[in-house]
Design a protein around this motif. Structure first.
Motif, PDB file in Angstrom:
ATOM      1  N   ALA A  12       0.833  -1.195   0.000  1.00  0.00           N
ATOM      2  CA  ALA A  12       0.000   0.000   0.000  1.00  0.00           C
ATOM      3  C   ALA A  12       0.867   1.243   0.000  1.00  0.00           C
ATOM      4  N   TYR A  13       0.216   2.369  -0.240  1.00  0.00           N
ATOM      5  CA  TYR A  13       0.852   3.670  -0.121  1.00  0.00           C
ATOM      6  C   TYR A  13       0.130   4.464   0.946  1.00  0.00           C
ATOM      7  N   GLY A  14       0.898   5.201   1.733  1.00  0.00           N
ATOM      8  CA  GLY A  14       0.340   6.066   2.754  1.00  0.00           C
ATOM      9  C   GLY A  14       0.505   7.514   2.351  1.00  0.00           C
ATOM     10  N   PRO A  15       0.172   8.436   3.261  1.00  0.00           N
ATOM     11  CA  PRO A  15       0.318   9.869   2.986  1.00  0.00           C
ATOM     12  C   PRO A  15       1.762  10.213   2.616  1.00  0.00           C
ATOM     13  N   ARG A  41      -8.783  -1.782   3.536  1.00  0.00           N
ATOM     14  CA  ARG A  41      -9.143  -0.702   2.602  1.00  0.00           C
ATOM     15  C   ARG A  41      -9.767   0.477   3.348  1.00  0.00           C
ATOM     16  N   TYR A  42     -10.637   0.163   4.310  1.00  0.00           N
ATOM     17  CA  TYR A  42     -11.298   1.201   5.099  1.00  0.00           C
ATOM     18  C   TYR A  42     -10.274   1.999   5.915  1.00  0.00           C
ATOM     19  N   ILE A  43      -9.374   1.307   6.602  1.00  0.00           N
ATOM     20  CA  ILE A  43      -8.352   1.979   7.416  1.00  0.00           C
ATOM     21  C   ILE A  43      -7.479   2.871   6.532  1.00  0.00           C
ATOM     22  N   LEU A  44      -7.046   2.347   5.391  1.00  0.00           N
ATOM     23  CA  LEU A  44      -6.194   3.121   4.500  1.00  0.00           C
ATOM     24  C   LEU A  44      -6.923   4.351   3.964  1.00  0.00           C
ATOM     25  N   GLY A  55      -5.679   8.522   4.575  1.00  0.00           N
ATOM     26  CA  GLY A  55      -4.881   9.074   3.489  1.00  0.00           C
ATOM     27  C   GLY A  55      -4.030   8.093   2.727  1.00  0.00           C
ATOM     28  N   GLY A  56      -4.371   6.808   2.766  1.00  0.00           N
ATOM     29  CA  GLY A  56      -3.604   5.796   2.048  1.00  0.00           C
ATOM     30  C   GLY A  56      -4.463   5.054   1.051  1.00  0.00           C
ATOM     31  N   GLN A 115      -0.311  12.326   9.705  1.00  0.00           N
ATOM     32  CA  GLN A 115      -1.190  11.378   9.028  1.00  0.00           C
ATOM     33  C   GLN A 115      -0.571   9.986   8.970  1.00  0.00           C
ATOM     34  N   VAL A 116       0.720   9.916   8.691  1.00  0.00           N
ATOM     35  CA  VAL A 116       1.415   8.623   8.645  1.00  0.00           C
ATOM     36  C   VAL A 116       1.350   7.951  10.012  1.00  0.00           C
TER      37      VAL A 116
END
Length: 179
Positions: free
Chosen positions: A20-23, A45-48, A52-53, A147-148
């Motif tokens: 995945a990618y985060g902020p 998916r919901y958490i990301l 901001g991911g 955010q990260v």
């Protein structure tokens, strides 16, 4: 319904490794152990998305990480020359000096040999694990750094998520303030 309530015998657990990618473009490798793949993927998916991911395609960030043994020793445990000599003789690849610790990197196959050699020398280990080490890091500051950290905290709270590896570089003062 029985599987969800735990009444079904022979529950099978499945290991997933997701990318995945985060902020701020931070790369994430997420290891999951679950009895319900669909639920875990939906939760992830919901958490990301809330933090901001976004979930990536297979291979989008795995090339940025290398599987290595990581052994961390407190600087007060022994001097650098002694640890370096023991680690290299046992087959370690590298030793990096950080602020208050020594980070020793090994191939996963030599991890146990290096760990045992250091412990036999009477040196106390702070951490010893097989880890995914980023080859490059992404500097994040300010709002993106917050955010990260919120994203990592949300991922840490999920029961199915076993490990999260990332390539972020956040200034120490921001990490200390968040703690």
């Amino acid at each position: 319904i029985k599987r969800g309530t735990g009444e079904l015998e022979g529950v099978r657990y499945e290991e997933l490794s997701l990318e995945a990618y985060g902020p701020g473009g931070v790369a994430l490798m997420i290891e999951i152990l679950t009895d319900n793949r669909n639920r875990s993927l939906a939760d992830l998916r919901y958490i990301l998305s809330r933090n901001g991911g976004n979930l990536g395609e297979r291979g989008c960030v795995s090339w940025m990480f290398e599987k290595k043994g990581l052994i961390v020793v407190d600087k007060n445990s022994a001097d650098e020359d002694k640890i370096l000599m023991i680690a290299l003789e046992a087959g370690a690849d590298d030793l990096k000096v950080e602020d208050d610790r020594f980070d020793i990197y090994t191939d996963p196959e030599r991890f146990e040999d290096v760990r045992n050699s250091i412990e036999k020398a009477g040196i106390k280990l702070t951490l010893a694990e097989i880890s995914m080490i980023p080859q490059t890091t992404v500097a994040v500051k300010g709002k993106e750094a917050q955010q990260v950290l919120h994203l990592l905290e949300a991922l840490d709270e999920h029961d199915d998520i076993q490990n999260v590896y990332s390539n972020f570089d956040i200034p120490d003062e921001m990490l200390d303030a968040a703690a």
